[in-house]
Design a protein around this motif. Structure first.
Motif, short mmCIF file in Angstrom:
data_model
loop_
_atom_site.label_atom_id
_atom_site.label_comp_id
_atom_site.label_asym_id
_atom_site.label_seq_id
_atom_site.Cartn_x
_atom_site.Cartn_y
_atom_site.Cartn_z
N GLY A 1 -22.50 -5.90 48.00
CA GLY A 1 -21.86 -5.81 46.48
C GLY A 1 -21.16 -6.94 46.18
N PRO A 2 -20.64 -7.01 44.78
CA PRO A 2 -20.05 -7.90 44.34
C PRO A 2 -18.37 -7.95 44.53
CG PRO A 2 -20.32 -6.05 42.72
CD PRO A 2 -21.03 -5.76 43.96
N ILE A 3 -17.79 -7.11 45.14
CA ILE A 3 -16.37 -6.99 45.43
C ILE A 3 -15.91 -6.85 46.92
CG2 ILE A 3 -14.59 -5.39 44.82
CD1 ILE A 3 -16.06 -3.96 42.71
N ASP A 4 -15.08 -7.64 47.00
CA ASP A 4 -14.36 -7.71 48.37
C ASP A 4 -12.96 -7.09 48.24
OD1 ASP A 4 -16.21 -9.11 50.03
OD2 ASP A 4 -15.72 -10.79 48.80
N LEU A 5 -12.52 -6.27 49.16
CA LEU A 5 -11.34 -5.57 49.21
C LEU A 5 -10.43 -6.11 50.52
CD1 LEU A 5 -11.65 -1.75 48.54
CD2 LEU A 5 -11.21 -3.64 46.87
N PHE A 6 -9.22 -6.03 50.19
CA PHE A 6 -8.27 -6.52 51.34
C PHE A 6 -7.49 -5.50 51.67
CE2 PHE A 6 -10.35 -10.17 49.43
CZ PHE A 6 -10.84 -10.73 50.68
N PRO A 7 -6.59 -5.60 52.66
CA PRO A 7 -5.47 -4.51 53.31
C PRO A 7 -4.50 -4.28 52.23
CG PRO A 7 -5.98 -5.79 55.05
CD PRO A 7 -6.79 -6.54 53.85
N GLU B 1 -4.59 -2.47 49.22
CA GLU B 1 -4.85 -2.42 47.93
C GLU B 1 -5.22 -0.77 47.54
OE1 GLU B 1 -7.06 -6.82 47.13
OE2 GLU B 1 -8.42 -5.16 47.87
N GLY B 2 -4.58 -0.48 46.48
CA GLY B 2 -4.43 0.73 46.17
C GLY B 2 -5.43 1.20 44.96
N PRO B 3 -5.52 2.28 44.72
CA PRO B 3 -6.55 2.63 43.62
C PRO B 3 -6.32 2.11 42.40
CG PRO B 3 -4.90 4.59 44.04
CD PRO B 3 -4.74 3.43 45.17
N LYS B 4 -5.25 1.60 41.70
CA LYS B 4 -5.39 0.93 40.68
C LYS B 4 -5.77 -0.46 40.77
CE LYS B 4 -2.69 1.24 36.40
NZ LYS B 4 -1.34 1.58 36.57
N VAL B 5 -5.63 -1.12 41.82
CA VAL B 5 -6.08 -2.54 42.14
C VAL B 5 -7.58 -2.27 42.45
CG1 VAL B 5 -6.19 -4.37 43.78
CG2 VAL B 5 -3.95 -3.51 43.27
N ILE B 6 -7.97 -1.28 43.08
CA ILE B 6 -9.35 -1.00 43.19
C ILE B 6 -10.10 -0.77 41.96
CG2 ILE B 6 -10.96 0.59 44.20
CD1 ILE B 6 -9.39 0.73 46.49
N LEU B 7 -9.39 -0.04 40.94
CA LEU B 7 -10.04 0.40 39.57
C LEU B 7 -10.05 -1.25 38.83
CD1 LEU B 7 -11.00 2.00 37.38
CD2 LEU B 7 -8.50 2.21 36.63
N GLU B 8 -8.91 -2.01 39.03
CA GLU B 8 -9.17 -3.13 38.02
C GLU B 8 -10.15 -4.17 38.89
OE1 GLU B 8 -5.40 -5.34 38.18
OE2 GLU B 8 -5.85 -6.82 36.58
N LYS B 9 -10.40 -4.34 39.96
CA LYS B 9 -11.33 -5.18 40.43
C LYS B 9 -12.81 -4.67 40.07
CE LYS B 9 -9.47 -7.26 44.59
NZ LYS B 9 -9.80 -7.74 45.98
N PHE B 10 -12.94 -3.33 40.13
CA PHE B 10 -14.30 -2.71 39.55
C PHE B 10 -14.33 -3.14 38.23
CE2 PHE B 10 -16.32 0.91 37.36
CZ PHE B 10 -17.78 0.44 37.81
N LEU B 11 -13.54 -2.92 37.21
CA LEU B 11 -13.76 -3.37 36.04
C LEU B 11 -13.88 -4.74 35.72
CD1 LEU B 11 -10.95 -0.99 34.23
CD2 LEU B 11 -13.37 -0.39 34.79
N ASN B 12 -13.32 -5.56 36.39
CA ASN B 12 -13.58 -6.93 36.29
C ASN B 12 -14.77 -7.60 37.07
OD1 ASN B 12 -11.69 -8.15 34.24
ND2 ASN B 12 -10.06 -7.55 35.86
N LEU B 13 -15.01 -7.14 38.31
CA LEU B 13 -16.15 -7.83 39.29
C LEU B 13 -17.44 -6.71 39.25
CD1 LEU B 13 -13.73 -8.79 41.91
CD2 LEU B 13 -14.68 -10.27 40.21
N GLY B 14 -17.07 -5.46 39.04
CA GLY B 14 -18.22 -4.62 39.34
C GLY B 14 -19.32 -4.40 38.57
N ASP B 15 -20.52 -3.69 39.06
CA ASP B 15 -21.70 -3.86 38.36
C ASP B 15 -22.60 -2.71 38.79
OD1 ASP B 15 -23.25 -4.46 40.81
OD2 ASP B 15 -23.35 -6.51 40.10
#
Ligand code: GUN
Ligand code: ZN
Length: 446
Positions: free
Chosen positions: A404-410, A412-426
């Motif tokens: 997928g288009p997103i990499d997570l790192f140790p 990272e809470g739900p707010k960061v995960i949401l922001e990554k999805f909004l900016n990088l997700g598809d």
């Protein structure tokens, strides 16, 4: 009724907007959906055992969301031309009025052919659903039968939709692509009557004068009357491009402003949504506020065909309802995620021009794409966020799908995960889509 059957139960993290918080994160919660598709309960997970007794569901029925997953409300596209989907991603090199005459009207004229319509409309409904648009406010074309077909396809694939048969009786460079005023009235009446007769649970007609430049004053009056007599939604375009604004002033010399044109023809109600509004004055925004009419912000289109930049902060200051629109195909993306990103870009551009401008946050933009859109379409009593009694229109998001288009790192809470999805997700990250409790993605036929 405590014996209502529970059709789905989800457990995990839910993200939504409320009137008080642009982003509210509900962790370790359970959400139940009844067999009418309404949200039956939202509770803390520790209460699950007592809940399962009351609500008569098996804990094995629960869909447990993983670490990198969350539920969010379905996205609302408050302005999209289903009929322009075939050339999305092309033909973005002319300003609005030339763009309409050169690319748009010749293509829209083809929807006389129902086979052509069926092909494009099937694809646009499926594409937008896959991208998480649970509610779409569609422009079709002037053709009644093809517009009815769009309603049928939205119903078939399970999308919530407002569908508009386009009305236009002047200023088309394509002679066969306009109607006589009487044809327009008769066909609009037929469209509304036939669509309502189908009794689709989630598809409704919307009265659709294309915009002031395409409609005679008598047609505008006629449409205002039809909408108000039947308490229907209304959609059109306003103040998208400066040349358009000037032309409207010369064609309607008795009106004080572009907004006044629609006001005088009874087209500004609390069920009206007007696309663009880039060049509206504060006085015009005041009229939007007073009438309860909404604006659909279509930033991709506004930039792609160089129309202007809407100052969303100023619109919100006037307490005007506002949602996001893709405006396919003036906009080149059918995804509301893209509309969120372009909304942030436009807001940042306004800040570059004027450091006093208060840039929108990603949380605010998330609200515009969900709860804001539901308000703009006057559907906020039914959809927009996770409230008991509302319909369950939702996306299951997994930010860590394989390849997928997103990499997570140790850490990272739900707010960061949401922001990554909004900016990088598809759409790869949108693993399930629900409309009124019914799972519509993955598609039933795939
Ligand atoms: N104004 C009138 N018609 C249209 C249309 O189809 N697209 C856009 N972007 N603006 C319009
Ligand atoms: Zn449009």
């Amino acid at each position: 009724d405590t014996t209502a059957r529970i059709a789905h139960v989800f457990s995990g993290t839910f993200v939504h907007s409320t009137p008080r918080a642009a982003v509210e994160i509900l962790e370790n919660c359970v959400l139940g959906v009844d067999d009418e598709g309404k949200i039956a309960f939202i509770e803390k997970e520790k209460d699950l055992v007592s809940l399962s007794k009351i609500w008569l569901f098996e804990t094995s029925d629960i869909k447990q969301l993983g670490q990198n997953e969350f539920l969010m409300p379905g996205m609302v596209d408050t302005h999209i031309h289903a009929s322009q989907y075939s050339y999305t991603g092309t033909a973005l090199d002319l300003p609005l009025l030339e763009w309409l005459n050169t690319y748009t009207f010749p293509v829209e004229a083809k929807y006389k052919d129902l086979e052509f319509a069926n092909n494009v409309y099937t694809k646009v409904v499926r594409r937008t659903l896959k991208n998480g648009t649970t509610t779409a406010c569609y422009f079709a074309t002037i053709h009644t039968d093809a517009s009815l077909l769009l309603g049928e396809l939205a119903d078939k694939f399970g999308q919530r939709a407002l569908v508009g048969k386009v009305c236009m009786d002047c200023n088309s460079a394509v002679p066969q692509y306009k109607e006589s005023p009487s044809e327009c009235k008769v066909e609009t009446d037929r469209f509304i009557k036939e669509l309502l007769k189908k009794q689709y649970p989630h598809v409704k007609p919307v009265v659709t004068p294309r915009f002031a430049l395409s409609c005679s004053a008598s047609l505008l009056s006629e449409l205002g009357e039809i909408a108000n007599n039947n308490k229907l939604h209304i959609q059109s375009h306003i103040s998208e491009n400066k040349e358009e604004v000037e032309l409207v002033k010369t064609l309607f010399p008795g009106c004080k402003s572009y907004t006044d044109v629609y006001l005088k023809h009874n087209l500004l109600t609390d069920k009206t949504v007007m696309a663009h509004g880039c060049h509206l004055t504060d006085e015009e925004l005041e009229i939007f506020h007073e009438t309860g009419s909404a604006i659909s912000h279509c930033p991709n289109s506004n930039i792609s065909i160089c129309s202007g930049m809407l100052n969303v902060r100023n619109v919100l200051k006037h307490k005007v309802k506002l949602g996001l629109g893709t405006d396919v195909a003036g906009g080149y993306s059918p995804s509301v995620l893209d509309a969120m990103r372009r909304t942030l870009d436009t807001s940042k551009t306004l800040t570059i021009q004027d450091p006093q401008h208060q840039t929108l946050t990603f949380e605010e933009v998330f609200r515009l794409a969900t709860l804001g859109g539901s308000e703009a379409l006057s559907l906020d009593e039914q959809i927009g966020n996770f409230v008991v009694g509302k319909d369950f229109d939702a996306l299951r998001v997994n930010v860590c799908v394989p390849d997928g288009p997103i990499d997570l790192f140790p850490g990272e809470g739900p707010k960061v995960i949401l922001e990554k999805f909004l900016n990088l997700g598809d759409d790869r990250n949108i693993t399930e889509v629900y409309v009124a409790g019914r799972q519509v993605v993955p598609f039933l036929d795939t």
